[in-house]
Design a protein around this motif. Structure first.
Motif, mmCIF file in Angstrom:
data_model
loop_
_atom_site.group_PDB
_atom_site.id
_atom_site.type_symbol
_atom_site.label_atom_id
_atom_site.label_comp_id
_atom_site.label_asym_id
_atom_site.label_seq_id
_atom_site.Cartn_x
_atom_site.Cartn_y
_atom_site.Cartn_z
ATOM 1 N N GLU A 232 0.831 -1.208 0.000
ATOM 2 C CA GLU A 232 0.000 0.000 0.000
ATOM 3 C C GLU A 232 0.867 1.260 0.000
ATOM 4 O O GLU A 232 0.567 2.246 -0.687
ATOM 5 N N PHE A 233 1.931 1.235 0.766
ATOM 6 C CA PHE A 233 2.875 2.354 0.813
ATOM 7 C C PHE A 233 3.520 2.576 -0.552
ATOM 8 O O PHE A 233 3.622 3.712 -1.044
ATOM 9 N N VAL A 234 3.935 1.475 -1.181
ATOM 10 C CA VAL A 234 4.539 1.574 -2.512
ATOM 11 C C VAL A 234 3.533 2.130 -3.509
ATOM 12 O O VAL A 234 3.827 3.055 -4.278
ATOM 13 N N ALA A 235 2.300 1.582 -3.493
ATOM 14 C CA ALA A 235 1.273 1.998 -4.451
ATOM 15 C C ALA A 235 0.848 3.444 -4.241
ATOM 16 O O ALA A 235 0.417 4.116 -5.186
ATOM 17 N N ASP A 236 0.989 3.940 -3.017
ATOM 18 C CA ASP A 236 0.606 5.318 -2.708
ATOM 19 C C ASP A 236 1.707 6.313 -3.054
ATOM 20 O O ASP A 236 1.610 7.493 -2.719
ATOM 21 N N GLY A 237 2.737 5.848 -3.730
ATOM 22 C CA GLY A 237 3.833 6.733 -4.117
ATOM 23 C C GLY A 237 4.813 7.004 -3.006
ATOM 24 O O GLY A 237 5.525 8.023 -3.034
ATOM 25 N N GLY A 238 4.893 6.106 -2.041
ATOM 26 C CA GLY A 238 5.765 6.332 -0.900
ATOM 27 C C GLY A 238 7.225 6.512 -1.254
ATOM 28 O O GLY A 238 7.942 7.255 -0.568
ATOM 29 N N TYR A 239 7.673 5.878 -2.334
ATOM 30 C CA TYR A 239 9.076 6.005 -2.735
ATOM 31 C C TYR A 239 9.343 7.294 -3.515
ATOM 32 O O TYR A 239 10.495 7.592 -3.829
ATOM 33 N N ASP A 240 8.283 8.023 -3.838
ATOM 34 C CA ASP A 240 8.443 9.264 -4.607
ATOM 35 C C ASP A 240 8.205 10.517 -3.779
ATOM 36 O O ASP A 240 8.327 11.625 -4.299
ATOM 37 N N PRO A 242 9.275 12.741 -0.647
ATOM 38 C CA PRO A 242 10.315 12.963 0.368
ATOM 39 C C PRO A 242 9.762 13.279 1.751
ATOM 40 O O PRO A 242 10.514 13.264 2.728
ATOM 41 N N ARG A 243 8.450 13.552 1.863
ATOM 42 C CA ARG A 243 7.883 13.853 3.186
ATOM 43 C C ARG A 243 8.076 12.698 4.159
ATOM 44 O O ARG A 243 8.171 12.912 5.374
ATOM 45 N N TRP A 244 8.097 11.476 3.655
ATOM 46 C CA TRP A 244 8.128 10.315 4.536
ATOM 47 C C TRP A 244 9.548 9.884 4.902
ATOM 48 O O TRP A 244 9.719 9.039 5.770
ATOM 49 N N ALA A 297 11.941 1.228 6.315
ATOM 50 C CA ALA A 297 11.068 0.978 7.464
ATOM 51 C C ALA A 297 10.642 2.292 8.110
ATOM 52 O O ALA A 297 9.470 2.490 8.461
ATOM 53 N N GLU A 298 11.588 3.205 8.255
ATOM 54 C CA GLU A 298 11.293 4.496 8.865
ATOM 55 C C GLU A 298 10.315 5.296 8.012
ATOM 56 O O GLU A 298 9.385 5.939 8.532
ATOM 57 N N ALA A 299 10.494 5.262 6.692
ATOM 58 C CA ALA A 299 9.598 5.998 5.797
ATOM 59 C C ALA A 299 8.180 5.437 5.858
ATOM 60 O O ALA A 299 7.201 6.192 5.906
ATOM 61 N N TRP A 303 4.777 7.398 7.052
ATOM 62 C CA TRP A 303 3.615 7.438 6.155
ATOM 63 C C TRP A 303 2.360 6.919 6.853
ATOM 64 O O TRP A 303 1.253 7.431 6.651
ATOM 65 N N SER A 304 2.517 5.923 7.697
ATOM 66 C CA SER A 304 1.371 5.321 8.386
ATOM 67 C C SER A 304 0.928 6.112 9.608
ATOM 68 O O SER A 304 -0.027 5.726 10.286
ATOM 69 N N GLY A 305 1.616 7.227 9.900
ATOM 70 C CA GLY A 305 1.267 8.023 11.069
ATOM 71 C C GLY A 305 1.909 7.530 12.344
ATOM 72 O O GLY A 305 1.490 7.921 13.439
ATOM 73 N N LYS A 306 2.918 6.688 12.208
ATOM 74 C CA LYS A 306 3.566 6.116 13.378
ATOM 75 C C LYS A 306 5.068 6.358 13.317
ATOM 76 O O LYS A 306 5.531 7.266 12.636
#
Length: 458
Positions: A232-240, A242-244, A297-299, A303-306
């Motif tokens: 879900e993180f990957v699909a949500d653009g997590g790797y693109d 920088p906020r996370w 893991a940190e990103a 992203w998950s609010g944790k």
């Protein structure tokens, strides 16, 4: 002969028998990962600059055993002092070991057998003297046993990086636990607990001494983050985004070009495949994600609010029993790890589905705190208050204060003798070839009144 004397001798004989059995089990595992699995060409090859040739690991465990159990403990004559420098891990970086004049696989096998024969002869005469720290409780033997199993896990990481057909038997996974009915996270109340250990005869210096740590209340995930949730993180653009990512993490992400965990690939139709020890298979959504770096893991956690748990938080969630005020050796108590409690010791060649081992739950309610995947924490690696290097500084002390993050809990590849709730692993935050995953945590603001706020993980 008094009852106390007879009891002491019986305990010593039992310890001697266990040491012999554990030495044999470790060697059988090493041979199964090398001489019984691959031909000489593959054993002497370097499958990745991150790892040694497998033949180096094979002879290294024998040389380590010779130095500690023959020369140091038994006072025996050195068998091969000429090879000490070849198998010194600090003198020879992994990427350079392939160029050394190493023992051949059969030479390593013969050398290891000669060392082991003399070690077992000396073990029959060994006295586990409580006044001698190396021998107290069999410590030095435990050191050597764990060392070999740690290299066996390193060999499995090399097998994962190796290209080619599968060579290791793949046991079937236990039945999936079905839909998880428990809470997504559990609350660990504020208060002190005993971290580390003083008395455990298997514990390394960095696990010592036991000390009291005050930990504020926090929530921690009941289970490790699964492939499905990480996807879900990957699909949500997590790797693109920088906020996370931390500044260092984003620098690593952009420089490396990584777009997901190691060994994941697109199947060409919107699905995900993973490569596992020579097998290419659909990504199992219910397994804990593995082969992620600390930065990833940190990103995800951000992203998950944790966030990632601190090392004291992780250990308290894994072993503190509020009913007794005691810290346990294992999450479930003092009984040795068994198949029904944790996925350890290469019983499977993969993580088990998240939620598989309810019998191994910690008093906090957290599941699978031992086995399956090493779990990144947010803590840097350092010594505990009162730390003393033993039996040599190069095991722990030389890594303190550097660029290392602590991992906890062991993986499916970690042997039961080489992990416990106090055991500490560490690695660079960019490492992904290790069998690493994570679970998330968050602060518990007004925790005492928040017991109904469960399942908030994304």
């Amino acid at each position: 002969m008094t009852d106390d004397t007879a009891g002491g001798r019986a305990a010593e004989e039992n310890l001697r028998a266990r040491i012999a059995a554990e030495l044999d089990a470790g060697r059988a595992r090493s041979v199964g990962l090398t001489l019984e699995a691959l031909d000489e060409t593959e054993l002497v090859a370097q499958h990745s600059p991150l790892m040694s040739p497998l033949v180096w690991d094979l002879a290294h465990v024998g040389n380590y055993e010779e130095q500690w159990l023959l020369r140091t403990v038994a006072g025996g004559e050195a068998l091969r002092p000429d090879i000490d420098v070849l198998y010194d891990a600090f003198e020879n970086p992994r990427a350079e070991r392939v160029g050394l004049p190493l023992l051949s696989p059969r030479e390593a096998e013969d050398y290891n057998a000669r060392v082991r024969d003399r070690v077992l002869d000396a073990l029959d005469r060994a006295a586990f003297d409580a006044g001698t720290p190396l021998l107290d409780g069999g410590f030095v033997y435990h050191l050597v046993i764990q060392h070999e199993h740690q290299h066996d896990e390193t060999m499995l990481a090399t097998h994962q990086l190796r290209r080619g057909a599968p060579v290791l038997a793949d046991p079937p996974s236990p039945p999936a636990p079905g839909a998880f009915a428990g809470p997504d996270e559990v609350l660990v109340e504020a208060g002190p607990f005993t971290m580390g250990t003083t008395a455990d005869p298997w514990a390394y210096d960095n696990e010592r001494p036991a000390h009291t740590v005050e930990v504020p209340a926090f929530w921690i995930d009941t289970r490790a983050v699964t492939n499905a949730r990480y996807l879900e993180f990957v699909a949500d653009g997590g790797y693109d985004d920088p906020r996370w990512w931390s500044t260092r993490g984003w620098g690593w992400r952009t420089a490396s070009g990584k777009r997901g965990p190691a060994f994941w690939t697109d199947d060409g139709s919107g699905g995900v495949l993973r490569r596992r020890l020579g097998r290419v298979e659909p990504l199992p959504m219910d397994e804990p994600v593995q082969h992620v770096s600390f930065h990833e893991a940190e990103a995800y956690a951000r992203w998950s609010g944790k966030r990632l748990p601190t090392e004291p938080e992780w250990e308290k969630a894994a072993r503190y029993d509020p009913a007794t005020g005691r810290s346990l050796r294992f999450p479930w108590g003092s009984a040795e790890p068994g198949e029904g409690r944790a996925n350890l010791g290469q019983r499977l060649l993969r993580p088990a589905a998240a939620g598989t081992y309810p019998a191994g739950a910690a008093p906090s309610g957290a599941l699978q705190m031992l086995g399956d995947v090493w779990e990144w924490t947010s803590s840097d690696f350092h010594g505990y208050p009162g730390f003393e290097a033993f039996p040599y500084p190069e095991y722990s002390e030389v890594f303190f204060g550097g660029d290392y993050k602590v991992l906890r809990g062991g993986s499916w590849a970690t042997h039961p003798t080489a992990v416990r709730a106090t055991f500490r692993n560490w690695d660079h935050p960019i490492r992904r070839q290790i069998f690493s995953g994570f679970r998330c945590a968050r602060d518990a603001e007004g925790a005492a009144a928040a017991g109904a706020v469960q399942g908030a993980v994304r």
